[in-house]
Design a protein around this motif. Structure first.
Motif, PDB file in Angstrom:
ATOM      1  N   UNK A 136       1.572   9.921  -4.606  1.00 21.05           N
ATOM      2  CA  UNK A 136       1.674  11.253  -4.000  1.00 21.05           C
ATOM      3  C   UNK A 136       3.092  11.827  -3.967  1.00 21.05           C
ATOM      4  N   UNK A 137       4.074  10.992  -4.145  1.00 25.71           N
ATOM      5  CA  UNK A 137       5.444  11.512  -4.046  1.00 25.71           C
ATOM      6  C   UNK A 137       6.209  11.375  -5.361  1.00 25.71           C
TER       7      UNK A 137
ATOM      8  N   UNK B 280       0.872   4.336  -2.588  1.00 27.04           N
ATOM      9  CA  UNK B 280       0.560   5.711  -2.177  1.00 27.04           C
ATOM     10  C   UNK B 280       1.723   6.671  -2.459  1.00 27.04           C
ATOM     11  N   UNK B 281       2.927   6.206  -2.119  1.00 27.49           N
ATOM     12  CA  UNK B 281       4.073   7.103  -2.363  1.00 27.49           C
ATOM     13  C   UNK B 281       4.308   7.295  -3.861  1.00 27.49           C
ATOM     14  N   UNK B 282       4.042   6.242  -4.639  1.00 27.02           N
ATOM     15  CA  UNK B 282       4.160   6.392  -6.090  1.00 27.02           C
ATOM     16  C   UNK B 282       3.169   7.445  -6.591  1.00 27.02           C
TER      17      UNK B 282
ATOM     18  N   UNK C  29       0.845  -1.213   0.000  1.00 29.72           N
ATOM     19  CA  UNK C  29       0.000   0.000   0.000  1.00 29.72           C
ATOM     20  C   UNK C  29       0.871   1.250   0.000  1.00 29.72           C
ATOM     21  N   UNK C  30       1.934   1.216   0.794  1.00 31.07           N
ATOM     22  CA  UNK C  30       2.821   2.388   0.880  1.00 31.07           C
ATOM     23  C   UNK C  30       3.497   2.670  -0.474  1.00 31.07           C
ATOM     24  N   UNK C  31       3.922   1.575  -1.151  1.00 30.98           N
ATOM     25  CA  UNK C  31       4.515   1.759  -2.490  1.00 30.98           C
ATOM     26  C   UNK C  31       3.514   2.441  -3.410  1.00 30.98           C
TER      27      UNK C  31
END
Lengths: 223, 260
Positions: free
Chosen positions: B25-26, B21-23, B17-19
């Motif tokens: 939003x970041x 989301x960061x992909x 999930x973090x991959x």
């Protein structure tokens, strides 16, 4: 004294018991995602770049540069995975300075999950970059006899990745806990400083090793 | 080193999930921003290169224009120099001509002044000679010079040849006016009558005779009509004196003086 956050049950959602590892992982995720969303909501494309955008761009540029050096390919295929890996581990380790915080990376379950993620990412990127057949062929290079060694290598490096990060972070937490109980003033503060350095170094090592593993899988034999 | 399968699976899911989301939003946004900036920088560099090329082209054109202007300047300078030389020659020639004209004018003015001078000299010297002669004649013989002059004039009229007299009379009669006899002295009435009678009978003048005294006349008496002239006076003497005066200013070779 409990130093394994997996055993610290904080609350339950139905039948799911949420321990400190999962909870603090969510905290870290929330911090990273919200900070990224806020900072990148108004990105400047002009000459004047805001300070926090500059920090993010520096980090992203560093990750992409390192990845390109290691893989020798367009880094933006790997940056989301490797960047997230580096940022997550870095955030988990650095936030250790926050009181009552337990770094998820001091849990073997977390480091094992990250190592397994790398383990699966290696064939995934190898197949997407080179194709299934070429990737499978690489296990038989330079000779079919090398297949078991390749498999052992893949497994052992995954285990080493998990154990290395877990060992460093767990030992650091353990040392701080021991010093806190023995010499509650000053020394734990110094150890916290060392812990920050160790945490940053471990994040860099994990990221570098992961990029090397992925780089070796996407490179054609002989490159 | 405890391993919890639930935590392990949860962390795998969390990381996935973090991959994601960061992909979202970041990395995706930062990459887009950096790409956009890179495009702008590339566009800026391209524009700068284009501007540089245009500037070089402008500089080249300016250099060409400068060379053309320099060439034109040189041509204009050469033309101006030539024109100045021509103008100088023209002015010089005009000046020379003007000098010659002025010289001619000066010569004419000088000649006129010379004539006027000699005319006055003749008149004054004639009068002076007349006075001296009149005085000497009166003192030596008690006679009047005017009477003698009128008498000599009357005798010259009497001694005119037939051809000369008829020519003079024809010229005098064509004017339909009285014949004018000029004298530098007053003629007495006896002499006037005698001369008038001679002019009528001897010469044949039909329109009568008129006597006038001329203040500007050298000493003497004369009658003239259309080129014919009967006279007596000091004109020959004064002309000889004029030659003598002119001779004073000349050198041995006959150069200089009023003739130059």
């Amino acid at each position: 004294m409990e130093i394994n956050p997996d055993n610290m049950e904080l609350f339950a959602i139905g039948a799911l018991k949420i321990n400190a590892t999962i909870f603090y992982t969510w905290i870290v995720m929330a911090v990273l995602v919200s900070a990224s969303a806020v900072i990148t909501s108004k990105l400047s494309t002009g000459k004047k770049v805001p300070r926090w955008q500059s920090v993010l761009e520096t980090f992203v540029t560093f990750i992409s540069g390192q990845t390109k050096e290691v893989t020798g390919r367009n880094p933006w295929d790997f940056v989301p995975f490797l960047g997230t890996l580096a940022l997550f581990i870095l955030a988990c380790n650095v936030m250790e300075v926050v009181p009552l915080y337990h770094p998820p990376t001091s849990s073997f379950s977390t480091t094992a999950a990250l190592a397994v993620a790398v383990f699966f990412a290696v064939p995934f990127f190898g197949i997407t970059q080179k194709g299934l057949w070429n990737h499978l062929k690489s296990y038989f290079q330079p000779s079919p006899i090398m297949l078991p060694f390749h498999v052992i290598s893949e497994l052992s490096r995954t285990v080493s990745l998990a154990v290395r990060l877990f060992g460093n972070m767990m030992s650091e937490s353990l040392m701080i806990a021991v010093f806190l109980s023995v010499v509650p003033l000053f020394i734990p503060l110094v150890m916290q400083g060392f812990g920050l350095i160790i945490g940053i170094v471990q994040a860099y090592i994990f990221f570098t090793l992961a990029s090397v593993y992925i780089g070796s899988s996407v490179s054609v034999h002989g490159e | 080193m405890e391993f919890d399968l639930f935590t392990f699976i949860a962390q795998l899911i969390n990381f996935a999930i973090l991959v994601f989301l960061l992909n979202k939003f970041l990395f995706g946004r930062v990459k887009a921003a950096m790409d956009e900036r890179e495009k702008k920088i590339a566009a800026g560099i391209e524009a700068a290169q284009k501007a540089g090329a245009e500037a070089e082209e402008s500089a080249r054109r300016a250099a060409e224009e400068l060379a053309n202007l320099e060439s034109r300047r040189q041509e204009m300078l050469d033309a101006a120099k030539k024109e100045a030389r021509d103008e100088a020659l023209r002015i010089k020639e005009a000046s020379r001509k003007e000098d010659e004209e002025q010289k001619k004018k000066w010569h004419l003015a000088f000649a006129a002044e010379q004539d006027d001078y000699f005319r006055k000299l003749k008149v004054h010297s004639g009068r002076f000679a007349w006075m001296v002669s009149e005085k000497m004649l009166r003192e030596l013989s008690g006679a009047q010079i005017g009477e003698k002059a009128a008498e000599i004039f009357a005798r010259k009229v009497e001694e005119l040849g037939e051809k000369e007299a008829s020519g003079f009379a024809a010229a005098a009669n064509r004017s339909q006016k009285p014949l004018v006899i000029l004298s530098s002295f007053p003629v007495d009435s006896g002499q006037k009558n005698r001369i008038a009678l001679l002019m009528k009978e001897k010469v044949g003048c039909k329109n009568g005779v008129e006597f006038r005294q001329d203040a500007d006349m050298e000493f003497g008496i004369e009658a003239s009509a259309e080129g014919y002239r009967i006279s007596w006076g000091g004109k020959d003497y004064t002309e000889a004196m004029q030659d003598e005066v002119l001779g004073v200013f000349k050198n041995d070779k006959g150069q200089g003086g009023y003739d130059e």
